[in-house]
Design a protein around this motif. Sequence first.
Motif, PDB file in Angstrom:
ATOM      1  N   ARG A  35       0.814  -1.225   0.000  1.00 20.42           N
ATOM      2  CA  ARG A  35       0.000   0.000   0.000  1.00 20.42           C
ATOM      3  C   ARG A  35       0.851   1.280   0.000  1.00 20.42           C
ATOM      4  O   ARG A  35       0.318   2.389   0.075  1.00 20.42           O
ATOM      5  CB  ARG A  35      -0.914   0.020   1.230  1.00 20.42           C
ATOM      6  N   GLU A  36       2.202   1.082  -0.076  1.00 18.86           N
ATOM      7  CA  GLU A  36       3.098   2.259  -0.086  1.00 18.86           C
ATOM      8  C   GLU A  36       2.698   3.164  -1.252  1.00 18.86           C
ATOM      9  O   GLU A  36       2.650   2.749  -2.400  1.00 18.86           O
ATOM     10  CB  GLU A  36       4.540   1.766  -0.276  1.00 18.86           C
ATOM     11  N   HIS A  37       2.383   4.429  -0.938  1.00 21.98           N
ATOM     12  CA  HIS A  37       1.931   5.328  -2.020  1.00 21.98           C
ATOM     13  C   HIS A  37       2.548   6.700  -1.833  1.00 21.98           C
ATOM     14  O   HIS A  37       2.386   7.285  -0.764  1.00 21.98           O
ATOM     15  CB  HIS A  37       0.402   5.440  -2.010  1.00 21.98           C
ATOM     16  N   PRO A  38       3.278   7.227  -2.815  1.00 22.57           N
ATOM     17  CA  PRO A  38       3.652   6.555  -4.049  1.00 22.57           C
ATOM     18  C   PRO A  38       4.694   5.470  -3.779  1.00 22.57           C
ATOM     19  O   PRO A  38       5.389   5.535  -2.754  1.00 22.57           O
ATOM     20  CB  PRO A  38       4.231   7.685  -4.905  1.00 22.57           C
ATOM     21  N   ARG A  67      -1.814  12.715  -7.697  1.00 23.12           N
ATOM     22  CA  ARG A  67      -2.413  11.676  -6.829  1.00 23.12           C
ATOM     23  C   ARG A  67      -2.036  10.275  -7.318  1.00 23.12           C
ATOM     24  O   ARG A  67      -1.449   9.494  -6.601  1.00 23.12           O
ATOM     25  CB  ARG A  67      -3.946  11.845  -6.822  1.00 23.12           C
ATOM     26  N   ARG A  68      -2.294   9.991  -8.587  1.00 22.35           N
ATOM     27  CA  ARG A  68      -2.040   8.644  -9.100  1.00 22.35           C
ATOM     28  C   ARG A  68      -0.548   8.428  -9.360  1.00 22.35           C
ATOM     29  O   ARG A  68       0.159   9.366  -9.712  1.00 22.35           O
ATOM     30  CB  ARG A  68      -2.832   8.430 -10.396  1.00 22.35           C
ATOM     31  N   SER A  69      -0.128   7.131  -9.227  1.00 21.80           N
ATOM     32  CA  SER A  69       1.303   6.832  -9.435  1.00 21.80           C
ATOM     33  C   SER A  69       1.608   6.540 -10.901  1.00 21.80           C
ATOM     34  O   SER A  69       2.760   6.591 -11.334  1.00 21.80           O
ATOM     35  CB  SER A  69       1.689   5.628  -8.574  1.00 21.80           C
ATOM     36  N   VAL A  70       0.545   6.194 -11.654  1.00 20.17           N
ATOM     37  CA  VAL A  70       0.691   5.874 -13.075  1.00 20.17           C
ATOM     38  C   VAL A  70      -0.471   6.524 -13.810  1.00 20.17           C
ATOM     39  O   VAL A  70      -1.586   6.577 -13.270  1.00 20.17           O
ATOM     40  CB  VAL A  70       0.559   4.336 -13.323  1.00 20.17           C
ATOM     41  N   CYS A  71      -0.252   7.027 -15.019  1.00 20.84           N
ATOM     42  CA  CYS A  71      -1.412   7.513 -15.760  1.00 20.84           C
ATOM     43  C   CYS A  71      -1.268   7.261 -17.258  1.00 20.84           C
ATOM     44  O   CYS A  71      -0.167   6.962 -17.741  1.00 20.84           O
ATOM     45  CB  CYS A  71      -1.704   8.973 -15.447  1.00 20.84           C
ATOM     46  N   LEU A 107       4.839   6.543 -15.479  1.00 19.20           N
ATOM     47  CA  LEU A 107       4.912   6.871 -14.057  1.00 19.20           C
ATOM     48  C   LEU A 107       4.779   8.382 -13.964  1.00 19.20           C
ATOM     49  O   LEU A 107       5.213   9.119 -14.856  1.00 19.20           O
ATOM     50  CB  LEU A 107       6.248   6.414 -13.465  1.00 19.20           C
ATOM     51  N   THR A 108       4.165   8.853 -12.877  1.00 12.44           N
ATOM     52  CA  THR A 108       3.930  10.282 -12.716  1.00 12.44           C
ATOM     53  C   THR A 108       5.004  10.908 -11.822  1.00 12.44           C
ATOM     54  O   THR A 108       5.774  10.192 -11.166  1.00 12.44           O
ATOM     55  CB  THR A 108       2.543  10.496 -12.070  1.00 12.44           C
ATOM     56  N   TYR A 109       4.995  12.220 -11.729  1.00 16.49           N
ATOM     57  CA  TYR A 109       6.003  12.905 -10.893  1.00 16.49           C
ATOM     58  C   TYR A 109       6.011  12.390  -9.445  1.00 16.49           C
ATOM     59  O   TYR A 109       7.092  12.171  -8.879  1.00 16.49           O
ATOM     60  CB  TYR A 109       5.737  14.412 -10.872  1.00 16.49           C
ATOM     61  N   PRO A 110       4.835  12.189  -8.823  1.00 16.19           N
ATOM     62  CA  PRO A 110       4.907  11.680  -7.435  1.00 16.19           C
ATOM     63  C   PRO A 110       5.739  10.405  -7.325  1.00 16.19           C
ATOM     64  O   PRO A 110       6.514  10.242  -6.366  1.00 16.19           O
ATOM     65  CB  PRO A 110       3.438  11.435  -7.080  1.00 16.19           C
ATOM     66  N   THR A 111       5.607   9.511  -8.305  1.00 12.69           N
ATOM     67  CA  THR A 111       6.379   8.265  -8.246  1.00 12.69           C
ATOM     68  C   THR A 111       7.852   8.509  -8.549  1.00 12.69           C
ATOM     69  O   THR A 111       8.739   8.032  -7.840  1.00 12.69           O
ATOM     70  CB  THR A 111       5.805   7.246  -9.244  1.00 12.69           C
ATOM     71  N   LEU A 112       8.127   9.288  -9.580  1.00 11.28           N
ATOM     72  CA  LEU A 112       9.526   9.577  -9.920  1.00 11.28           C
ATOM     73  C   LEU A 112      10.236  10.226  -8.730  1.00 11.28           C
ATOM     74  O   LEU A 112      11.351   9.850  -8.363  1.00 11.28           O
ATOM     75  CB  LEU A 112       9.614  10.499 -11.136  1.00 11.28           C
ATOM     76  N   ASN A 113       9.541  11.162  -8.098  1.00 11.35           N
ATOM     77  CA  ASN A 113      10.198  11.965  -7.046  1.00 11.35           C
ATOM     78  C   ASN A 113      10.251  11.268  -5.701  1.00 11.35           C
ATOM     79  O   ASN A 113      10.918  11.732  -4.775  1.00 11.35           O
ATOM     80  CB  ASN A 113       9.532  13.340  -6.950  1.00 11.35           C
TER      81      ASN A 113
END
Length: 248
Positions: A133-136, A166-170, A184-190
């Motif tokens: 459940r780790e997000h991102p 919000r989402r990790s992938v779009c 992958l979105t910025y939240p995941t990259l960062n």
Amino acid sequence: MKRQTPRLHCFATTIELYEATAQAFGEAAHAAIATRGRFTVALAGGSTPRALYERLAQPPYRDAVNWRGTEIFFGDERCVPPDHADSNARMARAALLDHIIIPPDHIHRMRGEDEAHRAAHAYVRELRQVFGREHPPCFDLILLGIGANGHTASLFPGTGALRERRRSVCAQYVEVQQQWRLTLTYPTLNAARAVWVLAKGTDKAEAVQHALEGPHEPEVWPIQGVTPQGSYLWWLDEAAAARLNGIN
Ligand code: 6PG
């Protein structure tokens, strides 16, 4: 997003660039597995990383990296079947994945053959299989390239994906490519422990200079929106770094 200045590693030739990056990849994998019992990495697409993947598929890295302890994801994918010439997964398989001993369920492909939004939702579930459940999700390493227009992964100038927090992938339709993409979105990259950007050749020199030394405008130069909490490295050959004023 505040600007983050990466550490630059610059090499006279592409052979030196890929050898050094492969060596560092092996060290990162070893450290992650020693510390956390596994190495989670997202591969970049496009043509630049191919030679890195080919180097990793040869001794000593092929035999030195604990591939059984490695979980391989993708930073983005074109919405095409996995056997299509444009597929990033196809490139990674040809260059690396078909040449190493890795459990098949450790390769987490984005399903470019499916309807884009459904594939993006499916990839969120795929990430949860490994990150829970780790997000991102917090990758040990994310590899990125840079386009001549400053895009990275499939985060293209002026697209809605740049504003996803919000989402990790779009899924994103990319007009300039006339193609649906998954990214992958910025939240995941960062959120990654380490982000590496690879760039080579004179055709990237302007984008590299703008990204690192130009005005901070991530909507226009999306690579500037990469501001990882962890370590941030750029791996360049001299041609791609040629227009930089202050190589650190
Ligand atoms: C993709 C990549 C993309 C790539 C740049 C650079 O799917 O195309 O993820 O972000 O890194 O477009 O591509 P080249 O390495 O081919 O110049």
